[in-house]
Each structure stands twice: as C-alpha cells, then as structure tokens.
Design an enzyme around this catalytic site. Structure first.
Site, mmCIF file in Angstrom:
data_model
loop_
_atom_site.group_PDB
_atom_site.id
_atom_site.type_symbol
_atom_site.label_atom_id
_atom_site.label_comp_id
_atom_site.label_asym_id
_atom_site.label_seq_id
_atom_site.Cartn_x
_atom_site.Cartn_y
_atom_site.Cartn_z
ATOM 1 N N THR A 372 0.832 -1.183 0.000
ATOM 2 C CA THR A 372 0.000 0.000 0.000
ATOM 3 C C THR A 372 0.877 1.247 0.000
ATOM 4 O OG1 THR A 372 -1.655 -1.213 1.227
ATOM 5 C CG2 THR A 372 -1.801 1.178 1.312
ATOM 6 N N GLY A 456 -1.542 -3.786 5.406
ATOM 7 C CA GLY A 456 -2.527 -4.845 5.567
ATOM 8 C C GLY A 456 -3.226 -4.799 6.914
#
EC number: 2.3.2.2
Length: 564
Positions: A372, A456
């Site tokens: 991310t 996550g």
C-alpha cells in the site's frame, strides 16, 4: 595543548549533559518538518517533491495528492498503481467538513462461486487472474479532482509521465521489496515490465516504464472514460479474453466510486475519523473505545500492561471485523452499534488484565441505521487530504495487460470462498473486504491530523498506536511514528480463518526486556526484534495556534515530509 584539553572537556561535558538530560521517550529519527504554505508526506522523496511543486504552481492538496500518487505508481509499484483501489478523507476548508471517498472495484461478473468449488479451492490465490477486481484508482482520481481539484489533469499527471519516460533511481527499501516480485515472473508481461534486465532493478539503478507513461498520457488527454469505457478499457478486455481471464469491458464500464460519510469516535477529547466498510477502518475506533477507560498514560508507553490491553482490544475488534465488515450495499453492518461506547463497555469486560485470551467470539451490537502507499497533504488554503492507495499484496496479481505498464491488483484474495453465507463471501460484481484505511483527527470541529499507516492487517492496530502515542504519551508527530510498535498476528479473518491459540505478538527492537518477559508470563507468544511488517506512516498536523503545518514520515520507508 590547552586548546585540545579544553575542547575535550567541552565535548565530554556536552555529551555527559546530553546523556543525563536526554528525553528517553524520544524515538524520533529526524525532526518534524514545519511550513505554512503547504506540506506533503509520502513514502518516496521524488513523489513528495512532485506534489509540493503542484501546490507551488497553484494547485491544492487534492491536486498534489493525485500527482504524488501517479508518481508512486511508477516509483513504488510494490505498493500501489493504477491497477489498484484508493480511499480518501478530505477536509474541505471551504465547507469546513470532511468528505470520504471509497474508490474500490468489484469482482468480475464472469467469475462465479462455482468456479472455485469446481477447482477445489478454499482460498482465492494472491496471483494470477482469480484475485483481480476492477481497478478503482483512476476513477477515484477523477472523483476527487471533479469535486475539489484546481489544476487541469494534464498538468497534474505531467510529472509522472515525464519520469516514466526518462526514468528514476531506486531507493533502498523499495529496491528490496521489488526483489520479492520473483514469484510473479510467470504472469503475463510482468517480467518484461518490471524486470527489464531479467532481474529486479537494484538500489541506485535507473528504471523506466514508458508503457505506463503512455497509459497516463491517454488518461490525461481523454479523461477517466478512456480507462473505463474507451481505448484502454477495450485493450484490457481484449487482453483478458486472449488469456482466458475473467475481467471484461462491461465490468470496467459499470464501475463507479462511492462518496461515503466518514465515521467518528471521540478519544479523550479528539474525534478520530475512519471510513466505513468495506474497509477495516472502524476496527481502530472499536479498539480506541475499549482502551479509553484504561490509564495508559500511568501504565507507561510499551509497558507490558499497556501492550497487553492493546493486543486484547485488537483481538476483540478483529473478531467483529471478521463477522461484519464487507460490501456495505450487500451486507450492511451495524455500524453505530459497533462503534458505540456502550458496546465497548460490554466488550471490555471480556479482557483478563492478567492473562492472555486464546480466542474471542464476535459481539452482537445493536443494529442501527447507519502493501500500500499512503500520503498526506495540506495546502495554504487549509484543505487537507488523507489518501491511501494499494495493489494489495506487493505488485498485486502480477498480471500486466499488454502495453499498459501496470499490474492488476489482487484484492479479490480477501474474499471468503469457504462459507457462502458469510457477509464477505465471494459473488460476482461484489466489493471485497478492504484493508487500506485513511484516517483523520479533528479537535473542537477543526482539522488537526491527516494520517495513515500502510501494511494490511497492521493498519488499525497501527492507527491506534499512533493515536495513543500522540494523545496518551505526548509524543510529537515524528516520535509517534518512529516509536517501536507491536503487531499481533493470528486473529480471525474475513477469508475464513478462526483464531484459537491467542496468535503471535511481534515486537520491534526498543521494547524493554522487562516488558517482553512480563508479556510472556501472561501467556503471549512474543517474537521480538522482527524486521518488517510494522507498517509505514505519514502524517500532517495543522497547528491552529501557530497557523502552520507539521509533517512527518517514518524511517521504515524511503520517503520524507517536505513543506514550504
């Protein structure tokens, strides 16, 4: 000789004084950055500079976020890119309110539940065509830009396009993560796009992605419809058909982002804001509600007692995450009940303050209506944006459509294909459970902190640690993000796993041996000094009193904060 002696005495005295008077709670690896006109914090130095230049050129925080994200899709494809999804929380200085955007994509209509059964799968794989969902990123850019943007999209995307064609040099942490893509080299076009010399590029080496530059050029010239209904959509459709994959033109053409209301919970006088499911953001609010009645400040930062209660609160909230967080249109969650103080009071009673719990069950709140990349930006007009974007696992699925320069995300790997009645059970045209979560904090109705933390399932527990570091332990922004963290593994998941053994508690270097031994005596399976998996933070504070921004980017990533 006297000069040398006096110099030695001065240095020794200075060092001794520093050791005696140093603040032992300060974990900062660098100073915070302060500036009045604009502030960016991203995970890559060039992305930060690109976004800041957009603001200097007359753009606002939203323009800068899009420009920086486009650059990160090139420079940090191990975390994000236009094949993935995004979420954002925007503080509008004009409206004096927060807006939430859910720009996540749905599963392909052609892929059915029966396909997984016929192929004896009990989990969606992380690579290949099965976890691919519609990329929501590009539509998210245009939704944000249409509502808040100032500069033309051509100008916003121009820097990323330039670097795609001219190249950039890899930074160390990204280079290391890039090498983990070896297991994706058999996926279509992956090796030729990301391993151009037959291997991953190394730190300091230049990397170009002209295919991505061409894709961004078309988007800049023709708009979002080029990606979802025009030439790029047709190219993705043809690629998918050629390889026997499931994504189709109709999936892309029907995609639409959702504007959503951010949800809040007050923690010791500060309003903490997260986005509702299909993200996991409210897990952080549930944790904070449970922790609010504990005296964390007096217990001490990263003491065994503080860590124990934080971990147990995490385990409780993640059981609810497993049961309730899913596509909000198909499986509405009891949101107000989940984040109510009364529900937190009931859940708190399940925590044993002296002993670890091996498992918890989800609660029954009252039903009420209701890898991310992350970056944070503030501009001179007072707009702020908390922006997060991801492929999910590293490069995502590894599937690269012909000549387009990006990998499709693998977000569909988070669907449950064990229990067809589960709220997050796979179905065609459905939003999967999402891990990426932007966050925001307001105080007395005014903006205070735009922040996020990648990683996550680390994200809600990371958000809570940042909030507590700032509010309970009086750290500055850089200290709060550099301080040693915990990460608890092994909670129940939306894919069907059920925790039964209390999980594993990993601790970064810097947590005392006393805390570690006490936690072990309470039953925690502690694994200290783990090297990675503790997330990556960026944040921007608005200092209302001094009318200036304060930015920080942590040392676990390659980026930095910069302002002017």
């Amino acid at each position: 000789m006297p000069l040398k002696t006096s110099s030695f005495f001065f240095c020794f005295t200075f060092l001794f004084y520093g050791l005696i008077h140093a603040d032992s709670s300060s974990y900062a690896t660098r100073p915070v950055v302060k500036a009045k006109n604009g502030m960016l914090a991203t995970s890559h130095p060039l992305a930060t500079k690109i976004g800041l230049q957009i603001i200097k050129d007359g753009g606002n925080a939203i323009d800068a976020a899009i420009a920086a994200n486009a650059a990160l899709g090139l420079m940090e494809p191990t975390g994000g890119g236009i094949g993935g999804d995004l979420f954002a929380i925007v503080w509008s200085a004009k409206d004096k309110k927060l807006y939430g955007l859910n720009a996540s994509g749905r599963s392909p209509q052609l892929l059915t539940w029966d396909y997984f059964r016929e192929h004896n799968l009990n989990r969606v794989p992380y690579s290949g065509p099965l976890p691919v969902t519609v990329p929501g990123c590009v539509d998210g850019w245009f939704e944000l830009h249409g509502k808040f943007g100032k500069l033309p999209m051509k100008e916003i995307l121009a820097p990323a396009i330039k670097y795609c064609r001219e190249g950039f040099e890899l930074t160390p942490i990204i280079a290391r993560h890039w090498s983990y893509g070896d297991d994706l080299i058999k996926q279509p076009n992956f090796a030729s796009t990301f391993f151009p010399n037959g291997r991953s590029p190394k730190e300091g080496e230049s990397f170009k992605n002209p295919d991505l530059g061409n894709t961004l050029e078309i988007i800049a010239q023709e708009g979002r419809d080029a990606f979802y209904k025009g030439s790029l959509a047709k190219r993705m459709d043809a690629f998918s058909k050629k390889h026997g994959h499931f994504l189709r033109y109709e999936d892309l053409a029907s995609h639409k982002s959702l504007w959503v209301e951010p949800l809040k919970s007050n923690y010791r006088g500060y309003d903490i804001w997260e986005l509702p499911p299909n993200t996991q953001g409210i897990a952080a609010l549930q944790m904070l509600n449970i922790l609010e009645k504990y005296e964390l400040r007096s217990w001490g930062h990263n003491s065994a007692k503080t860590l124990h209660h934080m971990v147990e609160a995490k385990k409780l909230s993640y059981e609810d995450r497993t049961k309730y967080y899913a596509d909000p249109q198909l499986s509405p969650a009891p949101l107000k009940g989940l984040i109510s103080k009364e529900y937190a009071d009931a859940r708190r009673q399940l925590i044993n303050s002296e002993k670890v719990s091996e498992h918890f069950e989800p609660g029954n709140p009252i039903l009420q209506n209701g890898d991310t990349v992350y970056l944070s930006v503030g501009d001179k007009e007072g707009n702020m944006i908390s922006f997060i974007q991801s492929n999910y696992a590293g490069f995502g699925s590894g599937v690269v459509p012909d000549g387009m320069g990006f990998s499709f995300q693998d977000r569909g790997a988070l669907f449950n294909i064990r229990d067809k009645n589960h709220p997050n059970a796979y179905a065609p045209g459905k939003l999967p459970f999402h891990t990426i979560i932007p966050a925001f904090i307001t105080k007395d109705g005014a903006p205070w902190l735009s922040f996020g933390l990648m990683g996550g399932a680390m994200q809600p527990q990371g958000h809570v640690q940042i909030v507590c570091n700032l509010i309970d332990f009086d750290m500055n922004l850089q200290e709060a993000c550099d301080a040693p963290r915990f990460r608890h593994y092994g909670s129940s998941t939306s894919t069907g796993y059920k925790m039964s053994d209390s999980g594993t508690l990993r601790l970064e270097k810097g947590v005392s041996s006393e805390s570690i031994e006490k936690l072990r005596s309470m039953g925690h399976d502690v694994r200290p000094n783990s090297r990675s998996g503790f997330g990556g933070f960026q944040g921007v504070i608005w200092d209302k009193e001094n009318k200036t921004y304060i930015g920080a980017s942590e040392s676990r990533k390659d980026g930095h904060a910069e302002g002017y």
